[in-house]
Design a protein around this motif. Sequence first.
Motif: not given
Lengths: 231, 231
Positions: A15, A82, A84-86, A89-90, A92-95, A97, A131, B3, B58, B79
């Motif tokens: 996150v 926030c 949160g698309d999978v 971030d190229t 890897g997955r980062v959520i 805010v 991103f 990652l 999300l 959201q």
Amino acid sequence: MSLTAFYPGATRHLVAVDCIIFGFDKGQLKLLIVKRSPAPYHGAWSLMGGFVDDGESLDAAAARVLKVNTGLDSIYMDQLHCYGDVDRDTGGRVISVAYYALIRISEHLPQLSPDYDAHWLTLQEIPDLIFDHGKMITDALMRLRDKAHFHPIGFELLPEKFSLPQLRNLYEEIYQRPLDKRNFRKKILSMDVLEKLDEKDKSTSKKGANLYRFDKKKYKELTERGMVFEI
Amino acid sequence: MSLTAFYPGATRHLVAVDCIIFGFDKGQLKLLIVKRSPAPYHGAWSLMGGFVDDGESLDAAAARVLKVNTGLDSIYMDQLHCYGDVDRDTGGRVISVAYYALIRISEHLPQLSPDYDAHWLTLQEIPDLIFDHGKMITDALMRLRDKAHFHPIGFELLPEKFSLPQLRNLYEEIYQRPLDKRNFRKKILSMDVLEKLDEKDKSTSKKGANLYRFDKKKYKELTERGMVFEI
């Protein structure tokens, strides 16, 4: 009881917080954008961001990122959204805010940390960002417009003492459209939240423009009595 | 590249979604609240929620939680805010992204999944909830008020055909204050977004109240031509 006993098997995620930092300088709304140097995004432009640490709230993480990158604290900040698309971030997955901050550039410019390749860019100058950072900026601009209409947050971007033309200019930048001089003057003065000072700004004309200060205490009193700020 | 090569050492967090589900029934705004049965929160009241899975956005997680708990999809969702205080969840650190949903109770009530001990409660009936779920509801109510003023989202809570007293009643619930009958009628009809039907609601009086339908297409056309929805 340990956390795993409560929530066994749940996926854990990286996150981050990303900061959209607004400033106002020479009549233009600007954003603080960094050129990244570490791999793998060397040379790419992005917002300022960082991962949320263990034992650190989201608000605290956003304040830390701002402090580390600009040297500033006690700045107006608010959460935007926030993201949160999978695949956002190229790497890897980062959520993430996103937070937006409002800064008085003139007061704080010298403090800007030299460790980062950070630049104040106008909306027109902003290059492609990594991103979904471009989308974050678009969303933040929309939020700033919505919020500035009913809340006196614009003053966070101005020097303590400002002229009415300066103030109008700021709102023209936030709303991205010209505002009628007379109407603006009438509207803002009728709310009685500006204190007229015994000083003039002579930078733009010989005669000079009266300087004003936003009266926070009075604004608070008036809104408690039902006044609605609207500009 | 993996990652960890990109983001070595960064902390990973549990991320949840929580859903604030609004409905409107018998003239009252209601919220769908569950009584939890699994340990460690047996018997505690809470919002519907769940962890965000690997490879799930999300928005998708929020839609899944709604679907699993209510059997519904294609529902208005948006959201609200991301809650990230370190100690917000007594079971360990969980970052929660709150969403609010608007449901037509009358149409969907029979579909409600019986696997969950879920209840539609009025604002006055809502008991103490776990964690910061009470705060989430307060924030969602505020957002609903702000948004309903300028966007026709209220119609998501009404049956397709409704009377003007029903519509006013809904706004009175959302704004938590009585509205003048005449002014309300004048305001909503002047926007020309309601289609008057050849039917009457006779449940409240012998004479009956005219039924209307919200004309989405016309609303879209009018807003594109600059009309501002405001009620």
